[in-house]
Every structure is written in C-alpha cells, then in structure tokens.
Design a protein around this motif. Structure first.
Motif, PDB file in Angstrom:
ATOM      1  N   ILE A   1      39.409  39.334  26.571  1.00  0.00           N
ATOM      2  CA  ILE A   1      39.680  40.676  27.103  1.00  0.00           C
ATOM      3  C   ILE A   1      40.948  41.239  26.478  1.00  0.00           C
ATOM      4  O   ILE A   1      40.988  42.403  26.073  1.00  0.00           O
ATOM      5  CB  ILE A   1      39.770  40.675  28.646  1.00  0.00           C
ATOM      6  CG1 ILE A   1      38.402  40.371  29.254  1.00  0.00           C
ATOM      7  CG2 ILE A   1      40.280  42.014  29.169  1.00  0.00           C
ATOM      8  CD1 ILE A   1      38.420  40.190  30.760  1.00  0.00           C
ATOM      9  N   ALA A   2      41.997  40.427  26.379  1.00  0.00           N
ATOM     10  CA  ALA A   2      43.250  40.893  25.771  1.00  0.00           C
ATOM     11  C   ALA A   2      43.018  41.323  24.323  1.00  0.00           C
ATOM     12  O   ALA A   2      43.536  42.372  23.893  1.00  0.00           O
ATOM     13  CB  ALA A   2      44.314  39.803  25.852  1.00  0.00           C
TER      14      ALA A   2
ATOM     15  N   PRO B   1      46.107  47.191  30.695  1.00  0.00           N
ATOM     16  CA  PRO B   1      46.380  45.769  30.931  1.00  0.00           C
ATOM     17  C   PRO B   1      45.083  45.003  31.185  1.00  0.00           C
ATOM     18  O   PRO B   1      44.267  45.413  32.019  1.00  0.00           O
ATOM     19  CB  PRO B   1      47.273  45.773  32.177  1.00  0.00           C
ATOM     20  CG  PRO B   1      47.840  47.154  32.261  1.00  0.00           C
ATOM     21  CD  PRO B   1      46.781  48.048  31.667  1.00  0.00           C
ATOM     22  N   PRO B   2      44.875  43.899  30.484  1.00  0.00           N
ATOM     23  CA  PRO B   2      43.617  43.153  30.630  1.00  0.00           C
ATOM     24  C   PRO B   2      43.292  42.758  32.064  1.00  0.00           C
ATOM     25  O   PRO B   2      42.125  42.772  32.459  1.00  0.00           O
ATOM     26  CB  PRO B   2      43.838  41.921  29.753  1.00  0.00           C
ATOM     27  CG  PRO B   2      44.854  42.336  28.758  1.00  0.00           C
ATOM     28  CD  PRO B   2      45.745  43.324  29.466  1.00  0.00           C
TER      29      PRO B   2
ATOM     30  N   PRO C   1      38.790  44.985  34.913  1.00  0.00           N
ATOM     31  CA  PRO C   1      37.638  45.017  35.837  1.00  0.00           C
ATOM     32  C   PRO C   1      37.730  46.137  36.875  1.00  0.00           C
ATOM     33  O   PRO C   1      36.703  46.692  37.273  1.00  0.00           O
ATOM     34  CB  PRO C   1      37.676  43.641  36.509  1.00  0.00           C
ATOM     35  CG  PRO C   1      38.405  42.774  35.538  1.00  0.00           C
ATOM     36  CD  PRO C   1      39.420  43.665  34.888  1.00  0.00           C
ATOM     37  N   PHE C   2      38.932  46.500  37.282  1.00  0.00           N
ATOM     38  CA  PHE C   2      39.081  47.565  38.276  1.00  0.00           C
ATOM     39  C   PHE C   2      38.704  48.920  37.675  1.00  0.00           C
ATOM     40  O   PHE C   2      38.060  49.737  38.329  1.00  0.00           O
ATOM     41  CB  PHE C   2      40.495  47.570  38.853  1.00  0.00           C
ATOM     42  CG  PHE C   2      40.728  46.411  39.757  1.00  0.00           C
ATOM     43  CD1 PHE C   2      40.471  46.516  41.106  1.00  0.00           C
ATOM     44  CD2 PHE C   2      41.160  45.203  39.255  1.00  0.00           C
ATOM     45  CE1 PHE C   2      40.645  45.429  41.951  1.00  0.00           C
ATOM     46  CE2 PHE C   2      41.329  44.108  40.077  1.00  0.00           C
ATOM     47  CZ  PHE C   2      41.076  44.226  41.434  1.00  0.00           C
ATOM     48  N   TYR C   3      39.102  49.154  36.432  1.00  0.00           N
ATOM     49  CA  TYR C   3      38.694  50.387  35.762  1.00  0.00           C
ATOM     50  C   TYR C   3      37.173  50.455  35.666  1.00  0.00           C
ATOM     51  O   TYR C   3      36.576  51.501  35.902  1.00  0.00           O
ATOM     52  CB  TYR C   3      39.305  50.472  34.365  1.00  0.00           C
ATOM     53  CG  TYR C   3      40.756  50.881  34.348  1.00  0.00           C
ATOM     54  CD1 TYR C   3      41.125  52.208  34.113  1.00  0.00           C
ATOM     55  CD2 TYR C   3      41.764  49.949  34.548  1.00  0.00           C
ATOM     56  CE1 TYR C   3      42.449  52.592  34.079  1.00  0.00           C
ATOM     57  CE2 TYR C   3      43.095  50.323  34.522  1.00  0.00           C
ATOM     58  CZ  TYR C   3      43.438  51.646  34.286  1.00  0.00           C
ATOM     59  OH  TYR C   3      44.765  52.018  34.266  1.00  0.00           O
ATOM     60  N   VAL C   4      36.545  49.331  35.313  1.00  0.00           N
ATOM     61  CA  VAL C   4      35.093  49.311  35.151  1.00  0.00           C
ATOM     62  C   VAL C   4      34.395  49.544  36.482  1.00  0.00           C
ATOM     63  O   VAL C   4      33.525  50.420  36.594  1.00  0.00           O
ATOM     64  CB  VAL C   4      34.621  47.988  34.507  1.00  0.00           C
ATOM     65  CG1 VAL C   4      33.102  47.892  34.533  1.00  0.00           C
ATOM     66  CG2 VAL C   4      35.140  47.881  33.085  1.00  0.00           C
TER      67      VAL C   4
ATOM     68  N   ALA D   1      38.311  52.010  26.072  1.00  0.00           N
ATOM     69  CA  ALA D   1      38.383  50.553  26.146  1.00  0.00           C
ATOM     70  C   ALA D   1      37.022  49.879  26.285  1.00  0.00           C
ATOM     71  O   ALA D   1      36.807  48.809  25.710  1.00  0.00           O
ATOM     72  CB  ALA D   1      39.267  50.146  27.325  1.00  0.00           C
ATOM     73  N   ARG D   2      36.134  50.473  27.023  1.00  0.00           N
ATOM     74  CA  ARG D   2      34.881  49.794  27.357  1.00  0.00           C
ATOM     75  C   ARG D   2      34.040  49.424  26.138  1.00  0.00           C
ATOM     76  O   ARG D   2      33.526  48.299  26.058  1.00  0.00           O
ATOM     77  CB  ARG D   2      34.073  50.626  28.346  1.00  0.00           C
ATOM     78  CG  ARG D   2      32.993  49.812  29.023  1.00  0.00           C
ATOM     79  CD  ARG D   2      32.451  50.515  30.221  1.00  0.00           C
ATOM     80  NE  ARG D   2      31.586  49.597  30.948  1.00  0.00           N
ATOM     81  CZ  ARG D   2      30.777  49.967  31.885  1.00  0.00           C
ATOM     82  NH1 ARG D   2      30.710  51.231  32.240  1.00  0.00           N
ATOM     83  NH2 ARG D   2      30.018  49.093  32.501  1.00  0.00           N
TER      84      ARG D   2
END
Length: 148
Positions: free
Chosen positions: A24-25, A34-35, A39-42, A106-107
C-alpha cells in the motif's frame, strides 16, 4: 532441534499484513495519502456516507479507532459530517470533493498493485485464499467468544 513456538497461522497473517502495508505504501507513494488511512477513503468514498458506528461494524474495528481515523480525514479537509436523516442525534461521514479527488488519484495506483498480486496467484488461489481467510476470521471470533 528446537521447535519454533512462535510460528502459527496468526504469525503468518502478521507477516502477510506487513507485506500488505509495504505494498500500500509503495502504491500510494507521491499521493499525500497516508497508507494507514487508505481503507477509510475507499470505504467512505465507495460505500458511504456512513455513520461511524456502521463503519466500525463494517470494518470490524473499535468505534474509538474509527472515530480517530475519521477525524484525521476531517482535519485534512477530505471528509465532512452531514446530518443523519434516520437519527438526528447522529451524523454520517462522507468524502469532500478534495477527498474524492485524492481517492480518484490513489485508487487506480493501488488497484494496479492489487490486481498484479492476484494475477500472480491466479483466480483459483485467490478464491481459495478468500475462503480460508473467512474461515480464519470465523475461527478467531469463535475462540474469542469461547474465552470471553
């Protein structure tokens, strides 16, 4: 010969999680995301808006941890609270336009890495891994309930 008493399936999961964090990083390098918050963004961006309680249940995380992480997104201007039409005492959280732009940046980078890993494994191994991980999660929950 001395037996390795630390090598368990849970230790293997720990090691896999360390590699996952590195992946992820690497995928998010240069995105300013931040890696640990990815998951929260997704989940908020793809499935939201969420109440914090519902998101904590979905992610199987303590509510306090979810609230802490969501505040980080809010402080960056990437998430905002909106009224909960089902309960005026509560709120929902959604990504702001800036948060949505960052996720859109990012996704695809993360998906490319994730899809490459799955391609290396092959569809049958991916399906089997998901099945075994679901069994592992259930076994852990059962053990926690038995000890609780």
């Amino acid at each position: 010969m001395q037996e390795n008493t630390y090598e368990t399936v849970l230790f293997d999961v720990f090691l896999a999680n360390q590699a996952r964090q590195q992946l992820i990083a690497a995928a998010l390098e240069g995105t300013q995301l931040p890696p640990e918050d990815y998951p929260f963004y997704v989940f908020v961006g793809a499935e939201g808006p969420w109440t914090p309680t519902a998101l904590a249940k979905r992610l199987e995380m303590p509510l306090t941890t979810v609230l802490f992480r969501l505040r980080r997104l809010e402080r960056r201007g990437h998430a905002e609270r909106i009224p909960n039409p089902d309960d005026r005492r509560s709120f929902r959280i959604r990504l702001t336009p800036a948060g949505q732009r960052l996720l859109r940046k990012a996704r695809p980078k993360f998906r490319a890495y994730a899809e490459a890993v799955e391609a290396r494994l092959g569809a049958d191994s991916v399906a089997a891994a998901r099945e075994r991980l679901a069994e592992l999660r259930e076994s852990i929950r059962t053990e926690l309930d038995a000890q609780g």
